[in-house]
Design a protein around this motif. Sequence first.
Motif, PDB file in Angstrom:
ATOM      1  N   UNK A  38       0.824  -1.204   0.000  1.00 33.09           N
ATOM      2  CA  UNK A  38       0.000   0.000   0.000  1.00 33.09           C
ATOM      3  C   UNK A  38       0.859   1.255   0.000  1.00 33.09           C
ATOM      4  N   UNK A  39       0.259   2.322  -0.481  1.00 36.22           N
ATOM      5  CA  UNK A  39       0.795   3.673  -0.361  1.00 36.22           C
ATOM      6  C   UNK A  39      -0.412   4.613  -0.356  1.00 36.22           C
ATOM      7  N   UNK A  40      -0.207   5.890  -0.504  1.00 33.08           N
ATOM      8  CA  UNK A  40      -1.318   6.835  -0.405  1.00 33.08           C
ATOM      9  C   UNK A  40      -2.256   6.797  -1.606  1.00 33.08           C
ATOM     10  N   UNK A  41      -1.838   6.188  -2.711  1.00 33.47           N
ATOM     11  CA  UNK A  41      -2.685   6.121  -3.899  1.00 33.47           C
ATOM     12  C   UNK A  41      -3.262   4.743  -4.188  1.00 33.47           C
ATOM     13  N   UNK A  42      -2.726   3.695  -3.555  1.00 33.44           N
ATOM     14  CA  UNK A  42      -3.136   2.345  -3.929  1.00 33.44           C
ATOM     15  C   UNK A  42      -2.941   1.356  -2.787  1.00 33.44           C
ATOM     16  N   UNK A  43      -3.945   0.516  -2.586  1.00 31.38           N
ATOM     17  CA  UNK A  43      -3.873  -0.572  -1.615  1.00 31.38           C
ATOM     18  C   UNK A  43      -4.165  -1.872  -2.341  1.00 31.38           C
ATOM     19  N   UNK A  51      -8.054 -10.778  -4.326  1.00 31.53           N
ATOM     20  CA  UNK A  51      -7.275  -9.584  -4.029  1.00 31.53           C
ATOM     21  C   UNK A  51      -8.037  -8.360  -4.518  1.00 31.53           C
ATOM     22  N   UNK A  52      -8.201  -7.395  -3.628  1.00 36.00           N
ATOM     23  CA  UNK A  52      -8.927  -6.166  -3.931  1.00 36.00           C
ATOM     24  C   UNK A  52      -7.929  -5.027  -4.091  1.00 36.00           C
ATOM     25  N   UNK A  53      -7.983  -4.367  -5.249  1.00 33.78           N
ATOM     26  CA  UNK A  53      -7.151  -3.197  -5.499  1.00 33.78           C
ATOM     27  C   UNK A  53      -8.021  -1.968  -5.255  1.00 33.78           C
ATOM     28  N   UNK A  54      -7.558  -1.102  -4.361  1.00 35.03           N
ATOM     29  CA  UNK A  54      -8.271   0.128  -4.026  1.00 35.03           C
ATOM     30  C   UNK A  54      -7.407   1.289  -4.490  1.00 35.03           C
ATOM     31  N   UNK A  55      -7.955   2.128  -5.369  1.00 33.88           N
ATOM     32  CA  UNK A  55      -7.217   3.293  -5.855  1.00 33.88           C
ATOM     33  C   UNK A  55      -7.859   4.550  -5.301  1.00 33.88           C
ATOM     34  N   UNK A  56      -7.025   5.551  -5.002  1.00 38.27           N
ATOM     35  CA  UNK A  56      -7.554   6.790  -4.480  1.00 38.27           C
ATOM     36  C   UNK A  56      -6.465   7.812  -4.228  1.00 38.27           C
ATOM     37  N   UNK A  57      -6.802   8.734  -3.343  1.00 46.14           N
ATOM     38  CA  UNK A  57      -5.871   9.794  -2.977  1.00 46.14           C
ATOM     39  C   UNK A  57      -5.826   9.916  -1.464  1.00 46.14           C
TER      40      UNK A  57
END
Length: 100
Positions: A38-43, A51-57
């Motif tokens: 993870x990082x601040x833009x993607x988990x 597997x769930x990819x979560x994109x954001x800010x």
Amino acid sequence: MQYQAENQTITIPSGDHLISLRNRKRMDLTSVKSIERFDQQEFYVRTSQGTLQIKGEELKIVHLDVDKGLLTLEGTVRGLQYDDEQSSDGAKGLLHKLFG
């Protein structure tokens, strides 16, 4: 398993995978097995459904309970995408047949 959401308690059958998203700013997940990266833009979160990819800010972990499989994130959610574990197992099987 019981899950506390704001002013109510929700009983979740064991193994059920639920996502609660409030105003695209706060996300609660159940049946979380692990966080792959993870990082601040993607988990990348491994769940009972793949597997769930979560994109954001400005994404960040607010709460994590590995024993109960609970995860709460905050930030701006832009998108969600699943990668089914069964399809990756099938690809592994094909490679094993060719080279194994």
